[in-house]
Design a protein around this motif. Structure first.
Motif, mmCIF file in Angstrom:
data_model
loop_
_atom_site.group_PDB
_atom_site.id
_atom_site.type_symbol
_atom_site.label_atom_id
_atom_site.label_comp_id
_atom_site.label_asym_id
_atom_site.label_seq_id
_atom_site.Cartn_x
_atom_site.Cartn_y
_atom_site.Cartn_z
ATOM 1 N N PHE A 1 0.845 -1.200 0.000
ATOM 2 C CA PHE A 1 0.000 0.000 0.000
ATOM 3 C C PHE A 1 0.877 1.244 0.000
ATOM 4 O O PHE A 1 2.025 1.213 0.440
ATOM 5 C CB PHE A 1 -0.914 0.008 1.227
ATOM 6 C CG PHE A 1 -2.112 -0.894 1.106
ATOM 7 C CD1 PHE A 1 -3.365 -0.372 0.832
ATOM 8 C CD2 PHE A 1 -1.982 -2.262 1.265
ATOM 9 C CE1 PHE A 1 -4.472 -1.200 0.714
ATOM 10 C CE2 PHE A 1 -3.081 -3.097 1.156
ATOM 11 C CZ PHE A 1 -4.332 -2.566 0.870
ATOM 12 N N GLU A 2 0.319 2.353 -0.493
ATOM 13 C CA GLU A 2 1.020 3.634 -0.486
ATOM 14 C C GLU A 2 0.329 4.573 0.482
ATOM 15 O O GLU A 2 -0.895 4.558 0.618
ATOM 16 C CB GLU A 2 1.021 4.246 -1.888
ATOM 17 C CG GLU A 2 1.806 3.434 -2.893
ATOM 18 C CD GLU A 2 1.792 4.055 -4.280
ATOM 19 O OE1 GLU A 2 1.142 5.108 -4.483
ATOM 20 O OE2 GLU A 2 2.444 3.474 -5.162
ATOM 21 N N ARG B 1 -3.951 1.147 -2.318
ATOM 22 C CA ARG B 1 -3.282 0.272 -3.294
ATOM 23 C C ARG B 1 -4.236 0.154 -4.459
ATOM 24 O O ARG B 1 -5.273 -0.506 -4.364
ATOM 25 C CB ARG B 1 -2.982 -1.095 -2.688
ATOM 26 C CG ARG B 1 -2.229 -1.999 -3.642
ATOM 27 C CD ARG B 1 -1.767 -3.259 -2.959
ATOM 28 N NE ARG B 1 -1.198 -4.173 -3.938
ATOM 29 C CZ ARG B 1 -0.801 -5.388 -3.660
ATOM 30 N NH1 ARG B 1 -0.889 -5.845 -2.421
ATOM 31 N NH2 ARG B 1 -0.313 -6.161 -4.600
#
Length: 138
Positions: A27-28, A41
């Motif tokens: 994930f970011e 994500r």
């Protein structure tokens, strides 16, 4: 009109949860404070929140997300098994296996007792095929 729906996982350790979800889970970070991190994500979102933050009603503070199961559906569960468990060293709580109800999956341990179920849909057995309201995986 509903614009979004995503889990917010209460955590005892925001930095550790951020590291888990942005590291192996890919994930970011979209928003980042010391008490709340919003993650994305692709089109999927989740967040982690300090379990003692005052935005949580007082009677519910101090509780982690233990017992929560987060499903991540992927194209190739075997490649993810190799990446996360074999090479990545995450603890597998359930080894990769096929289920009659139409999943090939495995479960790893996340922070705060959260379980992560990594899934690829497969054709279900005849016993479960009629339980689907939409066509199951090819």
């Amino acid at each position: 009109m509903l614009r979004s729906c995503y889990p917010v996982l209460a955590t005892a350790d925001v930095p550790a949860a951020r590291a888990f979800w942005t590291g192996p889970m890919g994930f970011e970070v979209v928003f980042d404070t010391d008490w709340y991190v919003s993650l994305r994500r692709g089109r999927f979102e989740l967040a982690v929140l300090d379990r003692d933050h005052p935005t949580i009603p007082a009677a519910y503070r101090g509780r982690s997300a233990a017992g929560t199961l987060v499903n991540l559906e992927v194209d190739d569960v075997d490649a993810e098994w190799d990446r996360l468990v074999v090479r990545g060293g995450l603890e597998a709580l359930l080894p990769v296996r096929d289920e009659d109800f139409g999943q090939r999956h495995f479960v790893v341990a996340g922070p705060d007792g959260v379980l992560v179920d990594v899934i690829t849909e497969i054709v279900p057995s005849a016993e479960f095929a009629d339980a689907f309201t939409e066509s199951p995986a090819p």
